[in-house]
Design an enzyme around this catalytic site. Structure first.
Site, PDB file in Angstrom:
ATOM      1  N   GLY A   1       0.773  -1.235   0.000  1.00 26.29           N
ATOM      2  CA  GLY A   1       0.000   0.000   0.000  1.00 26.29           C
ATOM      3  C   GLY A   1       0.808   1.291   0.000  1.00 26.29           C
TER       4      GLY A   1
ATOM      5  CG  ASN B   1       3.364   8.901  -3.672  1.00 20.88           C
ATOM      6  OD1 ASN B   1       3.858   9.892  -3.150  1.00 20.88           O
ATOM      7  ND2 ASN B   1       3.247   8.788  -4.986  1.00 20.88           N
TER       8      ASN B   1
ATOM      9  CG  ASN C   1       0.628  -1.561 -13.775  1.00 19.25           C
ATOM     10  OD1 ASN C   1       0.466  -1.605 -12.551  1.00 19.25           O
ATOM     11  ND2 ASN C   1       1.541  -2.287 -14.390  1.00 19.25           N
TER      12      ASN C   1
ATOM     13  CG  HIS D   1       6.601  -2.806 -14.708  1.00 21.61           C
ATOM     14  ND1 HIS D   1       6.159  -4.010 -14.194  1.00 21.61           N
ATOM     15  CD2 HIS D   1       7.852  -3.021 -15.173  1.00 21.61           C
ATOM     16  CE1 HIS D   1       7.110  -4.920 -14.360  1.00 21.61           C
ATOM     17  NE2 HIS D   1       8.141  -4.345 -14.948  1.00 21.61           N
TER      18      HIS D   1
ATOM     19  CG  ASP E   1       4.001  -5.493 -17.126  1.00 28.22           C
ATOM     20  OD1 ASP E   1       3.215  -4.805 -16.454  1.00 28.22           O
ATOM     21  OD2 ASP E   1       4.781  -6.321 -16.616  1.00 28.22           O
TER      22      ASP E   1
ATOM     23  CD  GLU F   1       7.582   2.162  -8.271  1.00 32.82           C
ATOM     24  OE1 GLU F   1       6.416   1.944  -7.922  1.00 32.82           O
ATOM     25  OE2 GLU F   1       8.484   1.320  -8.132  1.00 32.82           O
TER      26      GLU F   1
END
Ligand code: GAR
Length: 214
Positions: free
Chosen positions: A15, A20, A110, A112, A153, A182
């Site tokens: 999580g 964030n 998404n 990655h 992906d 990220e």
């Protein structure tokens, strides 16, 4: 001011990505632009569930094994997202495969932890990714935010941020360096979406923002 984008966050683990996003909504890059409408967790007992609950977000636990096949599972997921009137689905370390109906294409993102198309695909998640980069002697790594299609992906890339990878790195030190990026890349991609600045042309996402600096 336009209505904040309603995010559906799907997670299977710690999580931190959700944490964030909540922080960025609470006075950061996503202030007044987005809200987390719901969380869907794929397994019980994970920290991500607590992060959502502590923030007052409705959390649904939807387990793949409770459904006969992936079609039934996907329908259940979509029903929850539809009912919550989610505008954008954000996979945040979500490990359970589900099938997007066409009307969700371009509305699911998404993140990655590598520079796709390298080090992606089945089995490539979390620390496995960083181990694979180091096992190949990779000199750079990073993160990729992409739209999700029904192939793992492989959806159109929205943005990427690179970091160096060093021979002395462990999967953990590399993961930490990538995760810092990220935390910038995901909210940035969501902001661009919320502002209507992302245009998908087949496999290419164009960012229509004269001030945008990758
Ligand atoms: C993040 O590093 C994310 O990039 C990765 O899982 C982590 C989730 O952490 N996702 C993948 O590997 C997807 N293939 P979190 O559960 O603490 O947010």
């Amino acid at each position: 001011m336009p209505k904040p984008l309603r995010l559906g966050v799907l997670l299977s683990g710690g999580g931190r990505t959700l944490e964030n996003l909540l922080a960025e909504i609470d006075g950061g890059r996503l202030a007044n632009l987005a809200e987390v409408a719901l969380v869907i967790a794929s397994r019980p007992g994970i920290r991500g569930i607590e992060v959502g609950r502590n923030a007052g977000v409705p959390v649904h636990l939807v387990r793949r094994k409770e459904f006969e096949n992936v079609g039934a599972y996907s329908q259940a997921m979509v029903k929850i997202l539809d009912e919550a009137e989610v505008d954008l689905v954000c996979l945040a370390g979500f490990l359970s495969y589900w099938i997007l109906p066409d009307r969700y294409l371009g509305r699911v993102m998404n993140i990655h932890p590598a520079l796709l198309p390298s080090f992606g695909g089945t089995g490539m998640y979390g620390h496995h990714v960083h181990e694979a980069v180091l096992a190949r002697g990779g000199k750079v790594s990073g993160c990729t935010v992409h739209f999700v299609n029904n192939e793992y992906d492989a959806g159109p890339i929205i943005l990427q941020r690179a970091v160096p990878a060093f021979a002395e790195d462990t999967p953990d030190t590399l993961a930490a360096r990538v995760f810092r990026e990220e935390c910038i890349a995901y909210p940035e991609a969501i902001r661009l979406f919320a502002e209507g600045r992302l245009r998908i042309d087949r496999q290419v996402v164009h960012v229509e923002d004269p001030n945008y600096q990758p």
